[in-house]
Design a protein around this motif. Sequence first.
Motif, mmCIF file in Angstrom:
data_model
loop_
_atom_site.group_PDB
_atom_site.id
_atom_site.type_symbol
_atom_site.label_atom_id
_atom_site.label_comp_id
_atom_site.label_asym_id
_atom_site.label_seq_id
_atom_site.Cartn_x
_atom_site.Cartn_y
_atom_site.Cartn_z
ATOM 1 N N THR A 69 38.369 14.917 63.113
ATOM 2 C CA THR A 69 39.013 14.320 63.790
ATOM 3 C C THR A 69 38.014 14.671 65.366
ATOM 4 O O THR A 69 38.529 14.256 66.681
ATOM 5 C CB THR A 69 40.443 15.104 64.163
ATOM 6 N N GLY A 70 37.753 15.972 65.693
ATOM 7 C CA GLY A 70 37.136 16.512 66.758
ATOM 8 C C GLY A 70 38.201 17.107 67.536
ATOM 9 O O GLY A 70 38.116 17.552 68.956
ATOM 10 N N GLN A 71 39.240 17.074 67.135
ATOM 11 C CA GLN A 71 40.482 18.251 67.574
ATOM 12 C C GLN A 71 39.778 19.431 67.724
ATOM 13 O O GLN A 71 39.754 20.034 66.316
ATOM 14 C CB GLN A 71 41.674 17.351 67.921
ATOM 15 N N ILE A 72 40.426 20.836 68.407
ATOM 16 C CA ILE A 72 40.598 21.555 68.153
ATOM 17 C C ILE A 72 41.765 23.019 67.617
ATOM 18 O O ILE A 72 42.012 22.545 68.361
ATOM 19 C CB ILE A 72 39.561 22.608 68.640
ATOM 20 N N PRO A 73 41.871 22.795 66.606
ATOM 21 C CA PRO A 73 43.406 23.347 66.479
ATOM 22 C C PRO A 73 43.434 25.313 67.170
ATOM 23 O O PRO A 73 44.512 24.966 67.928
ATOM 24 C CB PRO A 73 43.713 23.676 65.243
ATOM 25 N N TYR A 74 42.022 25.431 67.089
ATOM 26 C CA TYR A 74 42.671 26.554 67.549
ATOM 27 C C TYR A 74 42.502 26.871 69.378
ATOM 28 O O TYR A 74 43.264 27.867 69.535
ATOM 29 C CB TYR A 74 40.942 27.661 67.534
ATOM 30 N N GLU A 75 42.041 26.057 69.511
ATOM 31 C CA GLU A 75 42.017 25.157 71.329
ATOM 32 C C GLU A 75 43.613 25.126 71.484
ATOM 33 O O GLU A 75 43.963 25.547 72.746
ATOM 34 C CB GLU A 75 41.430 24.353 71.942
ATOM 35 N N VAL A 76 43.978 24.757 71.039
ATOM 36 C CA VAL A 76 45.819 24.000 71.102
ATOM 37 C C VAL A 76 46.579 25.229 71.084
ATOM 38 O O VAL A 76 47.281 25.683 72.156
ATOM 39 C CB VAL A 76 46.171 22.865 69.934
ATOM 40 N N ILE A 77 46.426 26.221 69.887
ATOM 41 C CA ILE A 77 46.916 27.414 69.637
ATOM 42 C C ILE A 77 46.907 28.766 70.597
ATOM 43 O O ILE A 77 47.623 29.074 71.640
ATOM 44 C CB ILE A 77 46.662 28.226 68.539
ATOM 45 N N LYS A 78 45.398 28.616 71.707
ATOM 46 C CA LYS A 78 45.163 29.892 72.783
ATOM 47 C C LYS A 78 45.617 29.193 73.720
ATOM 48 O O LYS A 78 46.393 29.735 74.570
ATOM 49 C CB LYS A 78 43.750 29.324 72.558
ATOM 50 N N LYS A 79 45.998 27.909 74.301
ATOM 51 C CA LYS A 79 46.245 27.231 75.517
ATOM 52 C C LYS A 79 47.478 27.836 75.469
ATOM 53 O O LYS A 79 48.447 27.737 76.520
ATOM 54 C CB LYS A 79 46.285 25.800 75.568
ATOM 55 N N ALA A 80 48.951 26.694 74.203
ATOM 56 C CA ALA A 80 49.985 27.489 74.534
ATOM 57 C C ALA A 80 50.166 29.105 74.255
ATOM 58 O O ALA A 80 51.666 28.917 74.778
ATOM 59 C CB ALA A 80 50.423 26.688 72.375
ATOM 60 N N LYS A 81 49.733 30.165 73.765
ATOM 61 C CA LYS A 81 49.850 30.957 73.448
ATOM 62 C C LYS A 81 49.786 31.854 75.370
ATOM 63 O O LYS A 81 50.444 32.707 75.944
ATOM 64 C CB LYS A 81 49.561 31.889 72.611
ATOM 65 N N SER A 82 48.866 31.311 75.994
ATOM 66 C CA SER A 82 48.547 31.536 77.721
ATOM 67 C C SER A 82 48.833 30.741 78.439
ATOM 68 O O SER A 82 48.985 31.472 79.788
ATOM 69 C CB SER A 82 46.924 31.412 77.568
ATOM 70 N N SER A 83 49.460 29.791 78.191
ATOM 71 C CA SER A 83 49.937 28.892 78.918
ATOM 72 C C SER A 83 51.430 29.439 79.737
ATOM 73 O O SER A 83 52.177 29.150 78.290
ATOM 74 C CB SER A 83 49.874 27.071 79.018
ATOM 75 N N GLY A 84 51.985 28.839 80.524
ATOM 76 C CA GLY A 84 53.322 29.411 81.019
ATOM 77 C C GLY A 84 53.689 27.804 81.276
ATOM 78 O O GLY A 84 54.952 27.956 81.937
#
Length: 90
Positions: A69-84
């Motif tokens: 897909t070219g989509q990076i699940p790790y980046e999604v999780i990382k952003k969800a965990k660190s974002s307010g």
Amino acid sequence: MNKDIRFPISMDWTKDEIVDVVNFFEIVDQVYSKGAERNTILTLYNYFKKVVPSKAEEKQHFKDYEEQTGQIPYEVIKKAKSSGESIIKV
């Protein structure tokens, strides 16, 4: 989401476990296309981790999905965990 994607799943998983994994990868796709609620992302990731507790196996499934897909699940999780933010979009 492209209908030709082969979700990285195991034939050893139950139907419910497969549904949990597919739901997680679908939310990753949604984050890339229009965004998704942070709590939903983290909840679906937690369900995914119950099915795939091994970090090595998680990395392999993420790599398989990313290659298709070219989509990076790790980046999604990382952003969800660190974002307010309540809505996460990549």
